[in-house]
Scaffold this motif. Structure first.
Motif, PDB file in Angstrom:
ATOM      1  N   VAL A   1     -72.988   9.755  -5.687  1.00  0.00           N
ATOM      2  CA  VAL A   1     -73.650  10.318  -6.861  1.00  0.00           C
ATOM      3  C   VAL A   1     -72.733  10.214  -8.072  1.00  0.00           C
ATOM      4  CG1 VAL A   1     -74.698  12.382  -7.854  1.00  0.00           C
ATOM      5  CG2 VAL A   1     -74.875  11.961  -5.389  1.00  0.00           C
ATOM      6  N   SER A   2     -73.259   9.707  -9.167  1.00  0.00           N
ATOM      7  CA  SER A   2     -72.529   9.709 -10.429  1.00  0.00           C
ATOM      8  C   SER A   2     -73.354  10.443 -11.479  1.00  0.00           C
ATOM      9  CB  SER A   2     -72.216   8.284 -10.898  1.00  0.00           C
ATOM     10  OG  SER A   2     -73.404   7.521 -11.036  1.00  0.00           O
ATOM     11  N   VAL A   3     -72.664  11.173 -12.351  1.00  0.00           N
ATOM     12  CA  VAL A   3     -73.315  11.903 -13.440  1.00  0.00           C
ATOM     13  C   VAL A   3     -72.866  11.278 -14.753  1.00  0.00           C
ATOM     14  CG1 VAL A   3     -73.758  14.155 -14.462  1.00  0.00           C
ATOM     15  CG2 VAL A   3     -73.187  13.991 -12.028  1.00  0.00           C
ATOM     16  N   HIS A   4     -73.822  11.064 -15.657  1.00  0.00           N
ATOM     17  CA  HIS A   4     -73.543  10.361 -16.909  1.00  0.00           C
ATOM     18  C   HIS A   4     -74.013  11.194 -18.099  1.00  0.00           C
ATOM     19  CE1 HIS A   4     -72.947   6.494 -14.640  1.00  0.00           C
ATOM     20  NE2 HIS A   4     -73.689   7.160 -13.786  1.00  0.00           N
TER      21      HIS A   4
ATOM     22  N   VAL B   1     -78.369  11.614 -13.564  1.00  0.00           N
ATOM     23  CA  VAL B   1     -77.703  11.562 -12.256  1.00  0.00           C
ATOM     24  C   VAL B   1     -78.188  10.310 -11.546  1.00  0.00           C
ATOM     25  CG1 VAL B   1     -77.337  12.717 -10.051  1.00  0.00           C
ATOM     26  CG2 VAL B   1     -77.599  14.075 -12.138  1.00  0.00           C
ATOM     27  N   ARG B   2     -77.255   9.482 -11.084  1.00  0.00           N
ATOM     28  CA  ARG B   2     -77.610   8.233 -10.412  1.00  0.00           C
ATOM     29  C   ARG B   2     -77.131   8.263  -8.970  1.00  0.00           C
ATOM     30  NH1 ARG B   2     -75.304   3.967 -14.963  1.00  0.00           N
ATOM     31  NH2 ARG B   2     -76.296   4.937 -16.796  1.00  0.00           N
ATOM     32  N   LEU B   3     -77.901   7.635  -8.093  1.00  0.00           N
ATOM     33  CA  LEU B   3     -77.569   7.554  -6.675  1.00  0.00           C
ATOM     34  C   LEU B   3     -77.380   6.101  -6.257  1.00  0.00           C
ATOM     35  CD1 LEU B   3     -80.160  10.005  -5.018  1.00  0.00           C
ATOM     36  CD2 LEU B   3     -77.824  10.495  -5.719  1.00  0.00           C
ATOM     37  N   THR B   4     -76.484   5.896  -5.309  1.00  0.00           N
ATOM     38  CA  THR B   4     -76.354   4.591  -4.672  1.00  0.00           C
ATOM     39  C   THR B   4     -75.831   4.790  -3.259  1.00  0.00           C
ATOM     40  OG1 THR B   4     -75.337   2.396  -4.808  1.00  0.00           O
ATOM     41  CG2 THR B   4     -73.999   4.241  -5.526  1.00  0.00           C
ATOM     42  N   MET B   5     -76.073   3.821  -2.397  1.00  0.00           N
ATOM     43  CA  MET B   5     -75.483   3.821  -1.055  1.00  0.00           C
ATOM     44  C   MET B   5     -74.484   2.685  -0.905  1.00  0.00           C
ATOM     45  SD  MET B   5     -78.660   4.893   1.420  1.00  0.00           S
ATOM     46  CE  MET B   5     -79.425   6.512   1.278  1.00  0.00           C
ATOM     47  N   ASP B   6     -74.145   2.055  -2.025  1.00  0.00           N
ATOM     48  CA  ASP B   6     -73.225   0.920  -2.037  1.00  0.00           C
ATOM     49  C   ASP B   6     -71.852   1.389  -2.501  1.00  0.00           C
ATOM     50  OD1 ASP B   6     -71.754  -1.367  -2.536  1.00  0.00           O
ATOM     51  OD2 ASP B   6     -73.360  -2.418  -3.588  1.00  0.00           O
ATOM     52  N   PRO B   7     -70.863   1.495  -1.598  1.00  0.00           N
ATOM     53  CA  PRO B   7     -69.553   2.000  -2.004  1.00  0.00           C
ATOM     54  C   PRO B   7     -68.861   1.111  -3.032  1.00  0.00           C
ATOM     55  CG  PRO B   7     -69.465   1.137   0.239  1.00  0.00           C
ATOM     56  CD  PRO B   7     -70.907   1.185  -0.154  1.00  0.00           C
ATOM     57  N   ALA B   8     -69.063  -0.202  -2.942  1.00  0.00           N
ATOM     58  CA  ALA B   8     -68.416  -1.099  -3.900  1.00  0.00           C
ATOM     59  C   ALA B   8     -68.978  -0.890  -5.304  1.00  0.00           C
ATOM     60  CB  ALA B   8     -68.588  -2.548  -3.460  1.00  0.00           C
ATOM     61  N   ALA B   9     -70.279  -0.732  -5.408  1.00  0.00           N
ATOM     62  CA  ALA B   9     -70.894  -0.483  -6.714  1.00  0.00           C
ATOM     63  C   ALA B   9     -70.438   0.864  -7.269  1.00  0.00           C
ATOM     64  CB  ALA B   9     -72.415  -0.517  -6.591  1.00  0.00           C
ATOM     65  N   PHE B  10     -70.347   1.857  -6.406  1.00  0.00           N
ATOM     66  CA  PHE B  10     -69.896   3.183  -6.825  1.00  0.00           C
ATOM     67  C   PHE B  10     -68.443   3.125  -7.287  1.00  0.00           C
ATOM     68  CE2 PHE B  10     -68.356   7.540  -5.758  1.00  0.00           C
ATOM     69  CZ  PHE B  10     -69.224   8.270  -6.557  1.00  0.00           C
ATOM     70  N   GLN B  11     -67.619   2.396  -6.546  1.00  0.00           N
ATOM     71  CA  GLN B  11     -66.214   2.250  -6.917  1.00  0.00           C
ATOM     72  C   GLN B  11     -66.080   1.654  -8.319  1.00  0.00           C
ATOM     73  OE1 GLN B  11     -63.876  -0.955  -5.069  1.00  0.00           O
ATOM     74  NE2 GLN B  11     -62.320   0.570  -4.563  1.00  0.00           N
TER      75      GLN B  11
ATOM     76  N   GLU C   1     -71.573   7.383 -20.277  1.00  0.00           N
ATOM     77  CA  GLU C   1     -70.232   7.564 -19.713  1.00  0.00           C
ATOM     78  C   GLU C   1     -70.283   8.444 -18.466  1.00  0.00           C
ATOM     79  OE1 GLU C   1     -66.993   6.499 -20.631  1.00  0.00           O
ATOM     80  OE2 GLU C   1     -68.207   5.030 -21.725  1.00  0.00           O
ATOM     81  N   VAL C   2     -69.469   8.101 -17.463  1.00  0.00           N
ATOM     82  CA  VAL C   2     -69.380   8.906 -16.250  1.00  0.00           C
ATOM     83  C   VAL C   2     -68.636  10.202 -16.562  1.00  0.00           C
ATOM     84  CG1 VAL C   2     -68.465   9.043 -13.905  1.00  0.00           C
ATOM     85  CG2 VAL C   2     -69.430   6.891 -14.748  1.00  0.00           C
ATOM     86  N   VAL C   3     -69.243  11.334 -16.159  1.00  0.00           N
ATOM     87  CA  VAL C   3     -68.610  12.634 -16.380  1.00  0.00           C
ATOM     88  C   VAL C   3     -68.485  13.431 -15.087  1.00  0.00           C
ATOM     89  CG1 VAL C   3     -69.269  12.816 -18.807  1.00  0.00           C
ATOM     90  CG2 VAL C   3     -70.863  13.612 -17.037  1.00  0.00           C
ATOM     91  N   GLY C   4     -68.908  12.837 -13.964  1.00  0.00           N
ATOM     92  CA  GLY C   4     -68.783  13.517 -12.677  1.00  0.00           C
ATOM     93  C   GLY C   4     -69.116  12.566 -11.544  1.00  0.00           C
TER      94      GLY C   4
END
Length: 280
Positions: free
Chosen positions: A51-54, A3-13, A59-62
């Motif tokens: 939050v992204s789940v890999h 599980v990865r966290l970021t506060m950067d919307p562009a990076a998350f996008q 690979e992103v799965v959530g």
């Protein structure tokens, strides 16, 4: 599983949009929320958490977002991914106002795990349904639609504040509401219906993302209800969005049979139900 966290919307996008675009209607709320932040037209009192789940291959799965004004949006997060996401967000966002997700076991399981970890209680506050337009049916009422202009802000700002209170969203100042509306007026994303020289209904919509666009907010002041204004304006906005070649969707409150009947008459059909829990 990571599980990865970021506060950067562009990076998350950049990271999660290829995953979310597989179902742009189901994921519309997360897609448009992030896209607007990248465009700089969403403002938060505190930075959001993304939050992204890999899986084991990376690979992103959530994907999940947590914002100060809307809480945790987990939408289509698979139930098996709830425990690690709840654990991470209990540490990263222990003050979240609530969680909104599919009406299956996932949202309830998240609320239970998050509450256990943070020592907070929770209660159900929302029952919603996502709809997608199938066969469009025009609706009519006295008056006519038009795009909202900056000159309408004195009228639509208090209407928007009343809408927020009616649907139970977090209170903001009239100045914040006006800024939110002005940003949408500038991007031609807010419509009004006029009858006899008076604005009687307002309908907004998001910008399309991956060929899907969501209608909302929709609001008619109590004194103007029962005349078909909201039906007619929602239908007109829907028609224009569909004509642009996009899938059109919207979210309804399941406890409001009137609005669900209105949208069904326009041609919207259910896609999935959701539930929201507030943390206290």
């Amino acid at each position: 599983m990571t599980v990865r966290l970021t506060m950067d919307p562009a990076a998350f996008q950049k990271l999660v949009f290829p995953y979310l675009q597989r179902d742009p209607v189901l994921n519309s709320q997360v897609l448009t929320n992030v896209a607007d932040r990248v465009r700089g037209i969403m403002n938060d009192p505190v930075p959001p958490v993304f939050v992204s789940v890999h899986d084991d291959t990376g690979e992103v799965v959530g994907a999940v977002i947590c914002t100060a004004l809307r809480g945790i949006s987990m939408m289509g997060l698979p139930a098996e991914l709830v425990p690690p996401v709840a654990e991470v967000l209990a540490d990263a966002a222990p003050g979240a106002i609530g969680v909104f997700g599919s009406a299956a076991a996932a949202a309830r399981a998240f609320a239970e795990l998050y509450s256990e970890r943070t020592g907070r209680s929770f209660r159900e506050v929302d029952q919603a349904r996502l709809h997608k337009l199938e066969v469009f049916v025009q609706q009519r009422a006295d008056g006519a639609p038009r795009l909202a202009t900056e000159g309408d802000l004195d009228v639509v700002t208090p209407m928007f504040g009343a809408y927020r209170r009616e649907v139970g969203h977090a209170d903001e100042s009239p100045a914040a509401d006006r800024t939110w509306l002005q940003q949408r007026v500038e991007r031609e994303r807010l419509w009004v219906w006029e009858d006899g020289g008076r604005i009687v209904t307002m309908v907004g919509h998001q910008s399309p993302v991956f060929g899907a666009v969501r209608v909302g907010p929709v609001y008619t002041p109590p004194e103007h209800r029962g005349r078909g204004y909201a039906s007619a304006l929602t239908a007109e906005v829907t028609r224009r969005l569909q004509a642009a070649g996009d899938q059109v969707c919207l979210m309804t409150d399941l406890t409001n049979p009137t609005s669900n009947k209105i949208y069904a008459a326009i041609g919207y059909r259910p896609v999935q139900d959701f539930v929201g829990y507030a943390f206290t």
